[in-house]
Design a protein around this motif. Structure first.
Motif, PDB file in Angstrom:
ATOM      1  N   PHE A   1       5.832  14.573   0.614  1.00 56.28           N
ATOM      2  CA  PHE A   1       6.110  14.419  -0.810  1.00 56.28           C
ATOM      3  C   PHE A   1       4.879  14.840  -1.604  1.00 56.28           C
ATOM      4  N   ARG A   2       5.117  15.210  -2.840  1.00 57.59           N
ATOM      5  CA  ARG A   2       4.042  15.693  -3.708  1.00 57.59           C
ATOM      6  C   ARG A   2       3.678  14.614  -4.712  1.00 57.59           C
ATOM      7  N   ASN A   3       2.384  14.267  -4.783  1.00 61.03           N
ATOM      8  CA  ASN A   3       1.955  13.228  -5.707  1.00 61.03           C
ATOM      9  C   ASN A   3       1.721  13.802  -7.103  1.00 61.03           C
ATOM     10  N   SER A   4       1.277  12.957  -8.026  1.00 62.00           N
ATOM     11  CA  SER A   4       1.121  13.364  -9.422  1.00 62.00           C
ATOM     12  C   SER A   4       0.056  14.439  -9.611  1.00 62.00           C
ATOM     13  N   ASP A   5      -0.840  14.594  -8.643  1.00 62.22           N
ATOM     14  CA  ASP A   5      -1.876  15.625  -8.725  1.00 62.22           C
ATOM     15  C   ASP A   5      -1.426  16.952  -8.121  1.00 62.22           C
ATOM     16  N   GLY A   6      -0.177  16.996  -7.662  1.00 63.86           N
ATOM     17  CA  GLY A   6       0.344  18.222  -7.085  1.00 63.86           C
ATOM     18  C   GLY A   6      -0.058  18.463  -5.646  1.00 63.86           C
ATOM     19  N   VAL A   7      -0.475  17.410  -4.968  1.00 64.21           N
ATOM     20  CA  VAL A   7      -0.898  17.520  -3.573  1.00 64.21           C
ATOM     21  C   VAL A   7       0.207  16.979  -2.669  1.00 64.21           C
ATOM     22  N   ASP A   8       0.539  17.728  -1.632  1.00 63.59           N
ATOM     23  CA  ASP A   8       1.556  17.289  -0.672  1.00 63.59           C
ATOM     24  C   ASP A   8       0.948  16.366   0.378  1.00 63.59           C
ATOM     25  N   TYR A   9       1.647  15.270   0.664  1.00 60.29           N
ATOM     26  CA  TYR A   9       1.215  14.326   1.683  1.00 60.29           C
ATOM     27  C   TYR A   9       2.362  14.075   2.663  1.00 60.29           C
ATOM     28  N   PRO A  10       2.076  14.070   3.959  1.00 57.36           N
ATOM     29  CA  PRO A  10       3.120  13.765   4.943  1.00 57.36           C
ATOM     30  C   PRO A  10       3.362  12.257   5.010  1.00 57.36           C
ATOM     31  N   PHE A  11       4.579  11.894   5.329  1.00 59.19           N
ATOM     32  CA  PHE A  11       4.896  10.477   5.516  1.00 59.19           C
ATOM     33  C   PHE A  11       5.979  10.335   6.578  1.00 59.19           C
ATOM     34  N   TYR A  12       6.053   9.140   7.128  1.00 57.85           N
ATOM     35  CA  TYR A  12       7.218   8.800   7.939  1.00 57.85           C
ATOM     36  C   TYR A  12       7.687   7.410   7.559  1.00 57.85           C
ATOM     37  N   VAL A  13       8.962   7.158   7.782  1.00 58.78           N
ATOM     38  CA  VAL A  13       9.582   5.891   7.411  1.00 58.78           C
ATOM     39  C   VAL A  13      10.039   5.185   8.677  1.00 58.78           C
ATOM     40  N   MET A  14       9.739   3.909   8.762  1.00 65.80           N
ATOM     41  CA  MET A  14      10.102   3.111   9.923  1.00 65.80           C
ATOM     42  C   MET A  14      10.825   1.852   9.459  1.00 65.80           C
ATOM     43  N   ARG A  15      11.488   1.195  10.374  1.00 65.17           N
ATOM     44  CA  ARG A  15      12.167  -0.042  10.001  1.00 65.17           C
ATOM     45  C   ARG A  15      11.141  -1.068   9.546  1.00 65.17           C
ATOM     46  N   TYR A  16      11.523  -1.867   8.595  1.00 68.69           N
ATOM     47  CA  TYR A  16      10.636  -2.901   8.059  1.00 68.69           C
ATOM     48  C   TYR A  16      10.816  -4.188   8.857  1.00 68.69           C
ATOM     49  N   ILE A  17       9.741  -4.679   9.392  1.00 66.63           N
ATOM     50  CA  ILE A  17       9.771  -5.902  10.190  1.00 66.63           C
ATOM     51  C   ILE A  17       9.354  -7.077   9.316  1.00 66.63           C
ATOM     52  N   ARG A  18      10.271  -7.980   9.077  1.00 72.02           N
ATOM     53  CA  ARG A  18       9.947  -9.162   8.274  1.00 72.02           C
ATOM     54  C   ARG A  18       9.181 -10.166   9.131  1.00 72.02           C
ATOM     55  N   GLY A  19       8.135 -10.684   8.569  1.00 71.46           N
ATOM     56  CA  GLY A  19       7.346 -11.660   9.310  1.00 71.46           C
ATOM     57  C   GLY A  19       6.054 -11.976   8.600  1.00 71.46           C
ATOM     58  N   MET A  20       5.280 -12.826   9.224  1.00 68.70           N
ATOM     59  CA  MET A  20       3.989 -13.248   8.684  1.00 68.70           C
ATOM     60  C   MET A  20       2.893 -12.748   9.606  1.00 68.70           C
ATOM     61  N   THR A  21       1.697 -12.635   9.074  1.00 72.19           N
ATOM     62  CA  THR A  21       0.572 -12.294   9.934  1.00 72.19           C
ATOM     63  C   THR A  21       0.360 -13.423  10.932  1.00 72.19           C
ATOM     64  N   LEU A  22      -0.287 -13.107  12.022  1.00 72.01           N
ATOM     65  CA  LEU A  22      -0.492 -14.088  13.077  1.00 72.01           C
ATOM     66  C   LEU A  22      -1.240 -15.317  12.564  1.00 72.01           C
ATOM     67  N   PHE A  23      -2.305 -15.102  11.801  1.00 69.25           N
ATOM     68  CA  PHE A  23      -3.073 -16.217  11.252  1.00 69.25           C
ATOM     69  C   PHE A  23      -2.214 -17.063  10.311  1.00 69.25           C
ATOM     70  N   ASP A  24      -1.460 -16.396   9.435  1.00 66.94           N
ATOM     71  CA  ASP A  24      -0.646 -17.126   8.461  1.00 66.94           C
ATOM     72  C   ASP A  24       0.446 -17.938   9.149  1.00 66.94           C
ATOM     73  N   TYR A  25       1.061 -17.344  10.173  1.00 66.30           N
ATOM     74  CA  TYR A  25       2.129 -18.048  10.867  1.00 66.30           C
ATOM     75  C   TYR A  25       1.612 -19.322  11.539  1.00 66.30           C
ATOM     76  N   LEU A  26       0.497 -19.208  12.241  1.00 56.60           N
ATOM     77  CA  LEU A  26      -0.058 -20.374  12.936  1.00 56.60           C
ATOM     78  C   LEU A  26      -0.574 -21.414  11.952  1.00 56.60           C
ATOM     79  N   ALA A  27      -1.083 -20.946  10.803  1.00 58.67           N
ATOM     80  CA  ALA A  27      -1.553 -21.884   9.781  1.00 58.67           C
ATOM     81  C   ALA A  27      -0.380 -22.679   9.202  1.00 58.67           C
ATOM     82  N   LYS A  28       0.776 -22.031   9.075  1.00 59.62           N
ATOM     83  CA  LYS A  28       1.945 -22.690   8.497  1.00 59.62           C
ATOM     84  C   LYS A  28       2.683 -23.541   9.520  1.00 59.62           C
TER      85      LYS A  28
END
Length: 309
Positions: A88-115
């Protein structure tokens, strides 16, 4: 030469794929690593994680790894990890590659253990070992295993995120974080294998329980004095880590034959030293996880015996 990817994408920004024409709306930044940033994006009322990089070659290598893993798992019931690849091309006219992956819902390891409480640590640890065992059975090393690259969902189910460090067995590890790296601790090479991840897993266990002391240790040791024994000395001062010293020692010294053995040994430690189980009911995925890991262990042993090892 790689240029830094330091610009921001405000909430509501629309990303239009240059080649496939898919449109994504940016919600927020999820994290960033050595070769790019990961954003939470939405398309057709579905949430995804999008990784954008300034280095097309590096990102393509990561995509190639994810595609190889996907092909290996086509016969299974695993949900697709890689969804889309484009520029995709950003506002400065520069192309950047990207990939899309499934979103994994969850908490960070520290946050999960703290909770949820540290009583969940053995459950999360076992779930993470099973994830690694699956990857290792396919001849891949995760590589950049660290607290930031582990998310935890309901009932302590661990998920690995950011596959930028995944490396085929026998090759030089693509990405790593020094404190988790066995080369940094003079404990072995940076050649990808199952034992590399198990070393990182052991350091992760120590960091969860003794993060301040671990940080102080790494700051004070000279490079030539770094060794697994220094990490074990740190583990001995913590009541929980002291009960798993044998397991940590084998992981840090590369003495487990394979990850299935490490997972089975973890179970034995868990059953022996867990003072009480988490109060929530055991979900079906965890029961199946124990069965699957036992089957994987039996298969591995069969082929080792057949090969005469």
């Amino acid at each position: 030469m790689t240029t830094s990817f330091d610009w921001k994408l405000p909430r509501g920004t629309l990303i239009h794929g240059k080649w496939k024409q898919n449109r994504y709306r940016v919600e927020r930044l999820l994290g960033e690593g050595a070769n790019g940033k990961v954003f939470l994006v939405e398309r057709q009322r579905t949430w995804y994680a999008m990784k954008i990089s300034s280095d097309a070659v590096d990102l393509q290598s990561e995509v190639n790894v994810l595609q190889s893993i996907a092909k290996q798992r086509q016969a299974g019931r695993h949900e697709a990890y890689l969804i889309d690849v484009d520029d995709f091309r950003n506002s400065d006219g520069v192309d950047y590659p990207f990939y899309v992956m499934r979103y994994i819902r969850g908490m960070t390891l520290f946050d999960y253990l703290a909770k949820q409480g540290m009583d969940w640590f053995p459950v999360v640890g076992y779930s993470l070992l099973v994830k690694l065992a699956q990857l290792h059975s396919e001849q891949w090393t995760f590589g950049d295993l660290k607290v930031e690259n582990v998310l935890v969902g309901d009932y302590g189910r661990a998920e690995l995120v950011d596959y930028g460090g995944v490396t085929g067995f026998g090759k030089s590890v693509r990405q790593f974080t020094e404190i988790y790296d066995r080369g940094y601790w003079n404990a072995g090479s940076r050649t990808a294998d199952a034992k590399y991840d198990l070393f990182s897993f052991a350091v992760l266990c120590i960091q969860i329980h003794e993060s301040r002391r671990l940080a102080a240790l790494t700051a004070s040791l000279l490079p030539q004095n770094r060794a697994p024994e220094e990490l074990l000395k740190l583990a001995r001062v913590n009541p929980v880590l002291r009960t798993m010293e044998d397991w940590l020692s084998k992981a840090l010294r590369g003495e487990f034959a394979h990850t299935q053995e490490a997972a089975k040994s973890w179970q034995q430690w868990q059953h022996k030293h867990s003072r009480h189980a988490p109060s929530a009911p055991v979900p079906r995925w965890m029961k199946g996880l124990f069965v699957a890991s036992a089957a994987l262990l039996a298969t591995t042993i069969y082929w080792l015996l057949r090969a005469g090892l």
